[in-house]
Design a protein around this motif. Structure first.
Motif, mmCIF file in Angstrom:
data_model
loop_
_atom_site.group_PDB
_atom_site.id
_atom_site.type_symbol
_atom_site.label_atom_id
_atom_site.label_comp_id
_atom_site.label_asym_id
_atom_site.label_seq_id
_atom_site.Cartn_x
_atom_site.Cartn_y
_atom_site.Cartn_z
ATOM 1 N N VAL A 133 0.829 -1.210 0.000
ATOM 2 C CA VAL A 133 0.000 0.000 0.000
ATOM 3 C C VAL A 133 0.862 1.260 0.000
ATOM 4 C CG1 VAL A 133 -1.652 1.357 1.347
ATOM 5 C CG2 VAL A 133 -1.980 -1.119 1.109
ATOM 6 N N VAL A 134 1.849 1.311 0.901
ATOM 7 C CA VAL A 134 2.696 2.504 1.033
ATOM 8 C C VAL A 134 3.452 2.779 -0.259
ATOM 9 C CG1 VAL A 134 4.747 3.439 2.173
ATOM 10 C CG2 VAL A 134 2.942 2.369 3.532
ATOM 11 N N PHE A 135 4.035 1.741 -0.855
ATOM 12 C CA PHE A 135 4.835 1.970 -2.058
ATOM 13 C C PHE A 135 3.969 2.164 -3.295
ATOM 14 C CE2 PHE A 135 8.187 0.543 0.737
ATOM 15 C CZ PHE A 135 9.232 1.365 0.359
ATOM 16 N N SER A 136 2.730 1.706 -3.271
ATOM 17 C CA SER A 136 1.795 2.047 -4.354
ATOM 18 C C SER A 136 1.510 3.547 -4.339
ATOM 19 C CB SER A 136 0.489 1.264 -4.197
ATOM 20 O OG SER A 136 0.690 -0.114 -4.347
ATOM 21 N N ILE A 137 1.262 4.080 -3.150
ATOM 22 C CA ILE A 137 0.999 5.521 -3.008
ATOM 23 C C ILE A 137 2.238 6.328 -3.394
ATOM 24 C CG2 ILE A 137 0.466 7.362 -1.347
ATOM 25 C CD1 ILE A 137 -1.173 5.233 0.219
ATOM 26 N N LEU A 138 3.404 5.906 -2.890
ATOM 27 C CA LEU A 138 4.647 6.609 -3.220
ATOM 28 C C LEU A 138 4.929 6.568 -4.718
ATOM 29 C CD1 LEU A 138 7.104 5.526 -0.361
ATOM 30 C CD2 LEU A 138 6.101 7.786 -0.737
ATOM 31 N N GLY A 139 4.636 5.427 -5.354
ATOM 32 C CA GLY A 139 4.860 5.297 -6.790
ATOM 33 C C GLY A 139 4.025 6.276 -7.592
ATOM 34 N N VAL A 140 2.754 6.418 -7.217
ATOM 35 C CA VAL A 140 1.865 7.354 -7.921
ATOM 36 C C VAL A 140 2.344 8.798 -7.741
ATOM 37 C CG1 VAL A 140 -0.474 8.304 -7.990
ATOM 38 C CG2 VAL A 140 -0.139 5.832 -7.796
ATOM 39 N N ILE A 141 2.666 9.160 -6.491
ATOM 40 C CA ILE A 141 3.111 10.533 -6.215
ATOM 41 C C ILE A 141 4.448 10.814 -6.899
ATOM 42 C CG2 ILE A 141 3.759 12.171 -4.410
ATOM 43 C CD1 ILE A 141 1.861 10.697 -2.515
ATOM 44 N N ALA A 142 5.364 9.840 -6.857
ATOM 45 C CA ALA A 142 6.664 10.020 -7.506
ATOM 46 C C ALA A 142 6.501 10.176 -9.014
ATOM 47 C CB ALA A 142 7.566 8.827 -7.195
#
Length: 458
Positions: A428-437
């Motif tokens: 979940v955390v890295f999915s969110i970070l991936g989108v924002i990045a």
């Protein structure tokens, strides 16, 4: 009992040989010729180190300029822990399927069996190809830039353009691309391991020397820009760190290991992450300490002040040569998924590997692949901005998200267990970070668009 035991062992060995022969017959040309399973865990460690410990690590001080000391070191530690963990998980999933008699040799094969056919064909396969081919283009561009740096250091008034050096590096890649299989790269990747330690040591030593000298720039570790720039810069830095730790080809690397595969990948990862720890942290900390928020996108650029070397000229030349040579190894490693696809498409598994039926299409297709990547690198010298988007959309899913999903779906840990929730939180955390990045990377492209020009000499 003593007379039955050898007979029993012989029967099992005969059955294993039959299964291996049957699997060999079922392999397509890509798996049979490119992903040969002949290596040891040591060879696997060489491949892993080359694919992860690449010249992208020379951008880590630049990432720190958006994060500062505390957040920068924390992100570097988290990146190391999460990727080491996720790469081990994906290795355990691969070992599990191998023990069941169905060994996966490619990332898309895993996605096909675990997530479903469409996931392998339309999501994982294209993303992996985009990431790996993007890495080849980036290596070619960076190789050309390092060659140009050597040229200008030797001849400050030289008139050769960047795209000419990119083409020269591309010609070198054209030769290396003809190496037949991933396993054939094992000794090249051993040399690559030595080279990455060498240029990391040079970068660290130069940073410490400059930072301690009277020529040192004023050290300023404050975060620059307004609040919006700082926020997007922070996520852009996270994307840089994620891309630096990125791999994207763990199944293909594990495919080079001779059976049985159990436990071998863990030892190979230990070799790799020993080198990762030594190189990543030394370059990031020394580079940021020496140059602060003035650290450039490639720390080697900071070793020159208005064209004047801050360390001996021969030292800069040597560091660039080490970097160029390792870039060629990294580029040819990331060509392997493309080579596998080309071999599967144009090769014939029923013919001998070096027969004219396979050798001619291999030579033509691989050469065209390198020519196209070199042309893209020469045309788009701002490819670094595009690569940040590829990293956010590619390395994040392949290296941070999919491994934990594969593990949970394969082993089905209890929803009350710590490992289930740890994997879920990571996904979940890295999915969110991936989108924002990805958003931050696209924003950077829009800001830099006014400077874009085909075949620019930057």
């Amino acid at each position: 009992m003593s007379t039955l035991r050898p007979s029993s062992v012989a029967v099992h060995e005969e059955e294993d040989a039959k299964v291996a022969a049957l699997n060999h017959q079922d392999l397509d040309a890509g798996a049979l010729f490119v992903l040969k399973s002949k290596g040891s865990w040591v060879h696997c460690g060489y491949h892993l180190t080359t694919s992860i410990v690449a010249p992208a690590l020379l951008s880590l001080p630049y990432a720190f300029t958006f994060l500062g000391w505390t957040a920068g070191i924390l992100c570097l530690v988290i990146g190391a822990l999460v990727t080491f963990y996720s790469y081990n998980l994906i290795s355990l999933v691969l070992e599990h399927h191998a023990q069941l008699g169905h060994r996966h040799l490619r990332f898309r094969d895993m996605a096909h069996d675990i997530l479903g056919p469409k996931w392998g064909r339309y999501f994982v396969g294209p993303i992996q190809f985009m990431v790996c081919y993007g890495a080849v283009v980036a290596c070619t561009l960076l190789g050309g830039q390092c060659m140009k740096a050597i040229y200008l250091l030797s001849n400050p008034n030289g008139i050769m353009k960047l795209y000419e050096f990119v083409v020269i590096f591309g010609c070198f890649m054209l030769i290396l691309a003809q190496i037949p299989s991933f396993h054939s790269l094992r000794y090249i990747n051993l040399i690559s391991l030595v080279l990455c330690i060498a240029y990391s040591a040079c970068a660290t030593a130069a940073s410490i020397h400059i930072g301690s000298s009277s020529k040192a720039p004023e050290k300023d570790y404050s975060l620059t820009g307004n609040s919006e720039d700082r926020i997007f810069g922070m996520f852009n830095a996270i994307a840089i760190i994620a891309t630096t730790y990125g791999n994207g080809i763990i199944p293909e690397i594990q495919a080079t290991v001779a059976p049985p595969v159990k436990g071998k990948m863990f030892k190979a990862l230990c070799v790799c992450y020993t080198v990762v720890t030594v190189t990543f942290f030394s370059v990031a900390i020394s580079g940021y300490w020496a140059f602060g928020n003035k650290a450039e996108g490639l720390i080697l650029t900071n070793f020159l002040d208005n064209g004047n070397p801050l360390v001996p000229k021969w030292f800069i030349l040597m560091t660039n040569v080490f970097t160029i040579l390792q870039l060629s190894a990294v580029g040819v490693v990331y060509l392997q998924p493309t080579n596998e696809v080309l071999e599967r498409t144009f090769g014939d598994a029923r013919s001998a590997e070096f027969s004219s039926r396979n050798a001619v299409p291999r030579l033509i297709s691989r050469s065209l692949s390198v020519v196209i990547s070199t042309t893209i690198a020469a045309m788009l010298p701002f490819f670094g901005d595009i690569n940040a988007v590829i990293g956010a959309f590619g390395f994040m899913p392949l290296d941070f998200i999919l491994p934990v999903i594969f593990f949970n779906l394969t082993f089905k840990p209890s929803k009350k267990s710590a490992i289930f929730w740890l994997n879920t939180i990571i996904a979940v955390v890295f999915s969110i970070l991936g989108v924002i990045a990805a958003i931050a990377a696209v924003r950077q492209i829009s800001l830099d668009a006014k400077n874009y020009r085909l075949f620019a000499d930057v």
